[in-house]
Design a protein around this motif. Structure first.
Motif, PDB file in Angstrom:
ATOM      1  N   VAL A  88      -0.943 122.294 124.937  1.00  0.00           N
ATOM      2  CA  VAL A  88      -0.425 120.956 124.651  1.00  0.00           C
ATOM      3  C   VAL A  88       0.871 121.089 123.874  1.00  0.00           C
ATOM      4  CG1 VAL A  88      -0.889 118.744 123.539  1.00  0.00           C
ATOM      5  CG2 VAL A  88      -2.765 120.027 124.594  1.00  0.00           C
ATOM      6  N   ASP A  89       1.943 120.542 124.413  1.00  0.00           N
ATOM      7  CA  ASP A  89       3.229 120.559 123.727  1.00  0.00           C
ATOM      8  C   ASP A  89       3.313 119.368 122.782  1.00  0.00           C
ATOM      9  OD1 ASP A  89       5.184 122.709 124.962  1.00  0.00           O
ATOM     10  OD2 ASP A  89       3.994 121.904 126.623  1.00  0.00           O
ATOM     11  N   TYR A  90       3.365 119.659 121.471  1.00  0.00           N
ATOM     12  CA  TYR A  90       3.550 118.583 120.500  1.00  0.00           C
ATOM     13  C   TYR A  90       5.004 118.117 120.535  1.00  0.00           C
ATOM     14  CZ  TYR A  90       4.209 116.020 116.209  1.00  0.00           C
ATOM     15  OH  TYR A  90       4.547 115.031 115.308  1.00  0.00           O
ATOM     16  N   ILE A  91       5.196 116.805 120.647  1.00  0.00           N
ATOM     17  CA  ILE A  91       6.541 116.223 120.669  1.00  0.00           C
ATOM     18  C   ILE A  91       6.589 115.129 119.604  1.00  0.00           C
ATOM     19  CG2 ILE A  91       8.305 115.081 122.065  1.00  0.00           C
ATOM     20  CD1 ILE A  91       6.778 116.142 124.546  1.00  0.00           C
ATOM     21  N   GLU A  92       7.406 115.340 118.600  1.00  0.00           N
ATOM     22  CA  GLU A  92       7.517 114.381 117.502  1.00  0.00           C
ATOM     23  C   GLU A  92       7.881 112.997 118.034  1.00  0.00           C
ATOM     24  OE1 GLU A  92      10.201 113.686 113.436  1.00  0.00           O
ATOM     25  OE2 GLU A  92      10.377 115.567 114.572  1.00  0.00           O
ATOM     26  N   GLY A  93       7.077 112.006 117.665  1.00  0.00           N
ATOM     27  CA  GLY A  93       7.336 110.634 118.087  1.00  0.00           C
ATOM     28  C   GLY A  93       6.572 110.217 119.330  1.00  0.00           C
ATOM     29  N   TYR A  94       5.892 111.178 119.972  1.00  0.00           N
ATOM     30  CA  TYR A  94       5.136 110.881 121.199  1.00  0.00           C
ATOM     31  C   TYR A  94       3.643 111.176 121.015  1.00  0.00           C
ATOM     32  CZ  TYR A  94       9.434 110.079 123.785  1.00  0.00           C
ATOM     33  OH  TYR A  94      10.629 109.555 124.226  1.00  0.00           O
ATOM     34  N   GLU A  95       3.185 111.041 119.785  1.00  0.00           N
ATOM     35  CA  GLU A  95       1.785 111.357 119.495  1.00  0.00           C
ATOM     36  C   GLU A  95       0.815 110.469 120.280  1.00  0.00           C
ATOM     37  OE1 GLU A  95       4.302 112.683 116.037  1.00  0.00           O
ATOM     38  OE2 GLU A  95       4.174 110.865 117.271  1.00  0.00           O
ATOM     39  N   ASN A  96       1.102 109.191 120.362  1.00  0.00           N
ATOM     40  CA  ASN A  96       0.190 108.272 121.069  1.00  0.00           C
ATOM     41  C   ASN A  96       0.091 108.617 122.552  1.00  0.00           C
ATOM     42  OD1 ASN A  96      -0.417 106.810 118.752  1.00  0.00           O
ATOM     43  ND2 ASN A  96       1.217 105.317 119.096  1.00  0.00           N
ATOM     44  N   GLU A  97       1.228 108.956 123.154  1.00  0.00           N
ATOM     45  CA  GLU A  97       1.236 109.312 124.572  1.00  0.00           C
ATOM     46  C   GLU A  97       0.472 110.614 124.832  1.00  0.00           C
ATOM     47  OE1 GLU A  97       4.951 106.820 123.882  1.00  0.00           O
ATOM     48  OE2 GLU A  97       3.777 108.316 122.801  1.00  0.00           O
ATOM     49  N   ILE A  98       0.624 111.577 123.937  1.00  0.00           N
ATOM     50  CA  ILE A  98      -0.107 112.841 124.077  1.00  0.00           C
ATOM     51  C   ILE A  98      -1.606 112.592 123.919  1.00  0.00           C
ATOM     52  CG2 ILE A  98      -0.463 115.136 123.086  1.00  0.00           C
ATOM     53  CD1 ILE A  98       2.526 115.011 122.200  1.00  0.00           C
ATOM     54  N   LYS A  99      -1.957 111.767 122.951  1.00  0.00           N
ATOM     55  CA  LYS A  99      -3.363 111.416 122.739  1.00  0.00           C
ATOM     56  C   LYS A  99      -3.956 110.754 123.981  1.00  0.00           C
ATOM     57  CE  LYS A  99      -6.290 108.878 119.449  1.00  0.00           C
ATOM     58  NZ  LYS A  99      -6.262 108.073 118.192  1.00  0.00           N
ATOM     59  N   LYS A 120      13.157 117.731 117.199  1.00  0.00           N
ATOM     60  CA  LYS A 120      13.970 116.522 117.279  1.00  0.00           C
ATOM     61  C   LYS A 120      15.076 116.571 116.234  1.00  0.00           C
ATOM     62  CE  LYS A 120      13.466 111.466 117.100  1.00  0.00           C
ATOM     63  NZ  LYS A 120      12.502 110.354 116.801  1.00  0.00           N
ATOM     64  N   ILE A 121      16.310 116.419 116.679  1.00  0.00           N
ATOM     65  CA  ILE A 121      17.468 116.402 115.787  1.00  0.00           C
ATOM     66  C   ILE A 121      18.327 115.194 116.139  1.00  0.00           C
ATOM     67  CG2 ILE A 121      19.477 117.659 114.935  1.00  0.00           C
ATOM     68  CD1 ILE A 121      18.188 120.247 115.959  1.00  0.00           C
ATOM     69  N   LYS A 122      18.460 114.274 115.214  1.00  0.00           N
ATOM     70  CA  LYS A 122      19.293 113.087 115.422  1.00  0.00           C
ATOM     71  C   LYS A 122      18.947 112.358 116.724  1.00  0.00           C
ATOM     72  CE  LYS A 122      23.125 115.120 112.800  1.00  0.00           C
ATOM     73  NZ  LYS A 122      24.538 115.595 112.834  1.00  0.00           N
ATOM     74  N   ASP A 123      17.652 112.103 116.893  1.00  0.00           N
ATOM     75  CA  ASP A 123      17.133 111.331 118.035  1.00  0.00           C
ATOM     76  C   ASP A 123      17.271 112.037 119.379  1.00  0.00           C
ATOM     77  OD1 ASP A 123      16.289 109.190 116.437  1.00  0.00           O
ATOM     78  OD2 ASP A 123      18.309 108.333 116.446  1.00  0.00           O
ATOM     79  N   LYS A 124      17.585 113.332 119.373  1.00  0.00           N
ATOM     80  CA  LYS A 124      17.598 114.121 120.604  1.00  0.00           C
ATOM     81  C   LYS A 124      16.643 115.297 120.442  1.00  0.00           C
ATOM     82  CE  LYS A 124      21.077 115.021 123.121  1.00  0.00           C
ATOM     83  NZ  LYS A 124      22.360 115.547 123.672  1.00  0.00           N
ATOM     84  N   TYR A 125      16.145 115.795 121.567  1.00  0.00           N
ATOM     85  CA  TYR A 125      15.186 116.898 121.540  1.00  0.00           C
ATOM     86  C   TYR A 125      15.840 118.161 122.092  1.00  0.00           C
ATOM     87  CZ  TYR A 125      11.754 113.285 120.589  1.00  0.00           C
ATOM     88  OH  TYR A 125      11.063 112.247 120.013  1.00  0.00           O
ATOM     89  N   TYR A 126      15.492 119.292 121.467  1.00  0.00           N
ATOM     90  CA  TYR A 126      16.080 120.573 121.838  1.00  0.00           C
ATOM     91  C   TYR A 126      14.967 121.601 122.022  1.00  0.00           C
ATOM     92  CZ  TYR A 126      20.392 118.351 120.335  1.00  0.00           C
ATOM     93  OH  TYR A 126      21.457 117.484 120.210  1.00  0.00           O
TER      94      TYR A 126
END
Length: 263
Positions: A88-99, A120-126
């Motif tokens: 499972v890839d944890y993605i900051e801000g997408y916890e509900n969708e992952i759940k 997540k850096i300045k609203d972008k993901y790297y």
């Protein structure tokens, strides 16, 4: 004699080796137990930052993945224990969708790993582990290599503390993935208090860790992702360790065996 982190032909960025290629290699190397941990599909409303947008399995094939594994689990039950799992890839801000995704498919999952590949850096993901140039981009955005480590460890803490529901993985993947390019961007992380905070949180939550050896195979890493100071911390807090090859092709099955004495 267990490998708890193996990918599959369903991996978009893997090889064409079949499930049975992996299984037979595991049997031939005398493994007793393996877990297939293909990447759970990413949230539908998330844009994958990897150049080929191939970080996760396509949701259209996930049931095929589970069904095929359960068939093989039964076929080989007298030769090896096969666990049906996901990464499972944890993605900051997408916890509900992952759940929601875990709730949808959790009944099929026997074993799983929670990993951080993106920050997540300045609203972008790297992508943490894509390339030295991508890593350098993160250094320039955050200010220093130390700051990239700090951001990675802080994201790990978010992942560990996140509410992902009853099917949340209890094993944290490759804790020091941030060191994949350490030969290009060296940093002495021994004094970084955030890493000890991560290990303390893992202990507090009664999780285990993925002793991922794939870093040894990486040109700019050449160390397992639990190594040196981090290994000392894992032992200090008596955190359970599960060896993982993170194999994306069958030839890497068995690469965990030289580390069995560590655990």
């Amino acid at each position: 004699m267990r490998d708890g982190h193996i990918h599959s032909p369903y991996c978009p960025h893997g090889s064409d080796d079949t499930f049975e290629d992996y299984i037979n290699k595991a049997i031939n190397t005398r493994l007793k137990e393996i877990t297939f941990t293909e990447h759970l599909p990413l949230p539908n409303n998330f844009i994958d930052p990897s150049p080929n947008q191939d970080s996760g399995m396509d949701e259209g094939v996930i049931l095929d993945y589970f069904n095929e594994l359960y068939r093989l689990k039964d076929k080989y039950k007298n030769k090896i224990k096969i666990n049906v799992g996901v990464e499972v890839d944890y993605i900051e801000g997408y916890e509900n969708e992952i759940k929601e995704m875990l709730n949808k498919y959790g009944k099929y999952i026997e074993d799983s790993i929670l990993s951080v590949h993106m920050i997540k850096i300045k609203d972008k993901y790297y992508c943490m582990d894509f390339s030295p140039s991508e890593f350098e981009k993160m250094i320039n955005l955050l200010g220093s290599t130390k700051d990239v480590y700090n951001k990675y460890y802080e994201t790990l803490k978010l992942a560990i503390n996140s509410d992902l529901g009853e099917y949340k993985p209890k094993r944290i993947g490759h804790l020091n993935l941030v060191r994949k390019f350490n030969k290009v961007f060296p940093y002495d992380y021994k004094g970084n208090e955030r890493l000890e905070e991560v290990v303390m949180l893992i202990k507090k939550n009664k999780y285990e860790v993925d002793f991922n050896v794939s870093g040894i195979r990486k040109k700019y890493c050449k160390e397992p992702y639990i190594h040196d100071h981090l290994l000392d911390l894992i032992k200090k807090y008596n955190v359970p360790i599960i060896l993982g090859s993170d194999s994306h092709c069958c030839r890497d099955i068995g690469s965990t065996q030289e580390y069995t004495s560590i655990i």
